[in-house]
Design an enzyme around this catalytic site. Structure first.
Site, PDB file in Angstrom:
ATOM      1  N   TYR A   1      -4.277   8.066  -7.694  1.00 43.72           N
ATOM      2  CA  TYR A   1      -4.337   6.794  -7.960  1.00 43.72           C
ATOM      3  C   TYR A   1      -5.027   6.566  -9.426  1.00 43.72           C
ATOM      4  O   TYR A   1      -4.441   5.633 -10.225  1.00 43.72           O
ATOM      5  CB  TYR A   1      -4.711   6.014  -6.801  1.00 43.72           C
ATOM      6  CG  TYR A   1      -4.882   4.365  -7.245  1.00 43.72           C
ATOM      7  CD1 TYR A   1      -3.851   3.600  -6.980  1.00 43.72           C
ATOM      8  CD2 TYR A   1      -6.226   3.756  -7.609  1.00 43.72           C
ATOM      9  CE1 TYR A   1      -3.689   2.053  -7.305  1.00 43.72           C
ATOM     10  CE2 TYR A   1      -5.975   2.280  -7.561  1.00 43.72           C
ATOM     11  CZ  TYR A   1      -5.118   1.572  -7.400  1.00 43.72           C
ATOM     12  OH  TYR A   1      -5.057   0.375  -7.469  1.00 43.72           O
TER      13      TYR A   1
ATOM     14  N   SER B   1      -6.516  -1.089 -12.827  1.00 44.56           N
ATOM     15  CA  SER B   1      -7.717  -1.110 -11.727  1.00 44.56           C
ATOM     16  C   SER B   1      -9.081  -0.862 -12.439  1.00 44.56           C
ATOM     17  O   SER B   1      -8.731  -0.241 -13.496  1.00 44.56           O
ATOM     18  CB  SER B   1      -7.282  -0.114 -10.866  1.00 44.56           C
ATOM     19  OG  SER B   1      -8.395   0.050  -9.764  1.00 44.56           O
TER      20      SER B   1
HETATM   21  N1  LIG Z   1      -6.407  -4.718  -3.807  1.00 45.30           N
HETATM   22  C1  LIG Z   1      -7.001  -4.105  -4.503  1.00 45.30           C
HETATM   23  O1  LIG Z   1      -8.470  -3.666  -4.124  1.00 45.30           O
HETATM   24  C2  LIG Z   1      -6.598  -3.441  -5.778  1.00 45.30           C
HETATM   25  C3  LIG Z   1      -7.762  -3.060  -6.737  1.00 45.30           C
HETATM   26  C4  LIG Z   1      -7.242  -2.553  -7.955  1.00 45.30           C
HETATM   27  C5  LIG Z   1      -6.261  -2.639  -8.738  1.00 45.30           C
HETATM   28  N2  LIG Z   1      -5.108  -3.147  -7.615  1.00 45.30           N
HETATM   29  C6  LIG Z   1      -3.722  -3.278  -8.027  1.00 45.30           C
HETATM   30  O2  LIG Z   1      -3.310  -4.599  -7.979  1.00 45.30           O
HETATM   31  C7  LIG Z   1      -1.822  -4.662  -7.782  1.00 45.30           C
HETATM   32  C8  LIG Z   1      -1.395  -5.459  -6.710  1.00 45.30           C
HETATM   33  O3  LIG Z   1      -1.760  -4.786  -5.458  1.00 45.30           O
HETATM   34  P1  LIG Z   1      -2.061  -5.852  -4.169  1.00 45.30           P
HETATM   35  O4  LIG Z   1      -3.872  -5.327  -3.986  1.00 45.30           O
HETATM   36  O5  LIG Z   1      -1.863  -7.239  -4.443  1.00 45.30           O
HETATM   37  O6  LIG Z   1      -1.366  -4.917  -3.127  1.00 45.30           O
HETATM   38  P2  LIG Z   1      -0.242  -5.651  -2.091  1.00 45.30           P
HETATM   39  O7  LIG Z   1      -0.057  -4.315  -1.160  1.00 45.30           O
HETATM   40  O8  LIG Z   1      -0.801  -6.787  -1.319  1.00 45.30           O
HETATM   41  O9  LIG Z   1       1.081  -6.062  -3.098  1.00 45.30           O
HETATM   42  C9  LIG Z   1       1.778  -5.052  -3.704  1.00 45.30           C
HETATM   43  C10 LIG Z   1       3.096  -5.549  -3.719  1.00 45.30           C
HETATM   44  O10 LIG Z   1       4.044  -4.648  -4.547  1.00 45.30           O
HETATM   45  C11 LIG Z   1       4.957  -4.345  -3.818  1.00 45.30           C
HETATM   46  N3  LIG Z   1       5.716  -2.954  -4.517  1.00 45.30           N
HETATM   47  C12 LIG Z   1       5.379  -1.810  -3.979  1.00 45.30           C
HETATM   48  N4  LIG Z   1       5.981  -0.977  -4.712  1.00 45.30           N
HETATM   49  C13 LIG Z   1       6.959  -1.570  -5.452  1.00 45.30           C
HETATM   50  C14 LIG Z   1       8.036  -1.207  -6.312  1.00 45.30           C
HETATM   51  N5  LIG Z   1       8.316   0.166  -6.400  1.00 45.30           N
HETATM   52  N6  LIG Z   1       8.548  -2.105  -7.001  1.00 45.30           N
HETATM   53  C15 LIG Z   1       8.472  -3.341  -6.599  1.00 45.30           C
HETATM   54  N7  LIG Z   1       7.373  -3.916  -6.068  1.00 45.30           N
HETATM   55  C16 LIG Z   1       6.692  -3.050  -5.161  1.00 45.30           C
HETATM   56  C17 LIG Z   1       4.707  -4.437  -2.557  1.00 45.30           C
HETATM   57  O11 LIG Z   1       6.043  -4.330  -1.890  1.00 45.30           O
HETATM   58  C18 LIG Z   1       3.908  -5.660  -2.451  1.00 45.30           C
HETATM   59  O12 LIG Z   1       4.393  -6.642  -2.117  1.00 45.30           O
HETATM   60  C19 LIG Z   1      -1.525  -3.038  -7.639  1.00 45.30           C
HETATM   61  O13 LIG Z   1      -0.933  -2.691  -8.900  1.00 45.30           O
HETATM   62  C20 LIG Z   1      -2.698  -2.377  -7.245  1.00 45.30           C
HETATM   63  O14 LIG Z   1      -2.662  -1.208  -7.568  1.00 45.30           O
HETATM   64  C21 LIG Z   1      -5.519  -3.749  -6.185  1.00 45.30           C
END
Ligand SMILES: NC(=O)c1ccc[n+]([C@@H]2O[C@H](COP(=O)([O-])OP(=O)(O)OC[C@H]3O[C@@H](n4cnc5c(N)ncnc54)[C@H](O)[C@@H]3O)[C@@H](O)[C@H]2O)c1
Length: 264
Positions: free
Chosen positions: A158, A145
């Site tokens: 986080y 991130s």
């Molecule tokens: N959305 C943002 O603004 C953002 C910014 C920076 C980083 N991220 C990172 O991007 C990645 C994806 O996030 P996203 O935004 O697509 O979120 P999202 O919530 O749309 O998707 C996350 C997915 O991870 C799955 N998940 C959660 N815990 C899990 C586990 N223990 N085992 C397997 N699967 C699991 C969830 O079921 C979900 O389908 C994450 O690592 C998040 O920290 C997101």
């Protein structure tokens, strides 16, 4: 690889957290580029639905229910992929948990433990499991991130977990390089996904039609998928141990606290 060939023709790829958001967009794009995809997620129905989407569009994928915080689930994910597809060429360790509702000073410590278990332990286990089978030429991409490079005032746990993920990537890189495997971190800024309370939008955006992410805007999940594909492909052969920021310049300038601006 000639420019007209699919980036991942005949290759097998695992995507974790592939049931939603960035992972779902990436799983679909990997498949469009010829990859056979293991769609892994804690939520079975979401994983199955994404695998079905890929197969319905002519791709090759299967779903697996996996909790990335559990070693046995990581090993099963890897073994099942190798059993079905004969090898493991790339892994996108993307599953993550925000824990945004936690009050940093008074919140339940169980939330802190959950953030660390999924974001940090999950990546550590994912790398170790993949390295049991990955041959030279493989690539691992981890979703960190922008909060892995600068602090996040509202969510120190986080941010700490994502800083640790960047540390893992940098620290693993030389060891994995001895075995011909690259590892890099993708560091998104704000992205429009369910994690930040934004419903999934239409993912069928042609890569060449993605608009620039303007300063202050959240990116589309497809923007992040393109960076993940690049880092997982041989086109990024010169990139290793990197934390690639893809935050639309969100963290590129100082945003001073109000107190510094006004005191006389
Ligand atoms: N959305 C943002 O603004 C953002 C910014 C920076 C980083 N991220 C990172 O991007 C990645 C994806 O996030 P996203 O935004 O697509 O979120 P999202 O919530 O749309 O998707 C996350 C997915 O991870 C799955 N998940 C959660 N815990 C899990 C586990 N223990 N085992 C397997 N699967 C699991 C969830 O079921 C979900 O389908 C994450 O690592 C998040 O920290 C997101």
């Amino acid at each position: 690889m000639s420019p007209s060939e699919p980036w991942f023709g005949g290759k097998s790829v695992i995507v974790t957290g592939a049931g939603s958001g960035i992972g779902r967009a990436a799983a679909r794009r990997f498949a469009q580029e010829g990859a056979r995809v293991c769609v892994a997620d804690l939520q079975s129905t979401a994983a199955q639905s994404v695998a079905r989407e890929i197969v319905a569009s002519g791709g090759d994928a299967f779903a697996i229910t996996a909790d990335v915080a559990q070693e046995a689930d990581n090993l099963e994910m890897v073994n099942e992929t190798v059993q079905r597809y004969g090898a493991l060429d790339a892994v996108f360790l993307n599953a993550g948990f925000g824990g945004w509702a936690m009050n940093p000073l008074e919140g339940d410590l169980a939330e802190f433990d959950r953030i660390m278990a999924i974001n940090l332990r999950g990546c550590y286990l994912g790398v170790r499991s993949a390295m049991r089978v990955m041959a030279s030429g493989g690539a691992i991409v981890v979703t960190a991130s922008a909060g892995g490079l600068v602090g996040v005032r509202s969510n120190p746990a986080y941010a700490a977990s994502k800083h640790a993920v960047v540390g893992l990537v940098r620290s693993f890189a030389p060891t994995l390089a001895e075995r011909g495997v690259r590892i890099n971190a993708l560091c998104p800024g704000g992205v429009r996904t369910p994690m930040v309370g934004i419903a999934t939008e239409d993912l069928d955006v042609a890569p060449d039609a993605l608009p620039m992410v303007r300063y202050g805007e959240r990116a589309h999940p497809a923007h992040m998928a393109e960076v993940a594909l690049f880092l997982a492909s041989s086109r990024s052969a010169g990139v290793n141990g990197a934390a690639m920021l893809a935050d639309g310049a969100q963290t590129s300038v100082l945003a001073p606290p109000t107190a510094l601006r006004t005191s006389t």
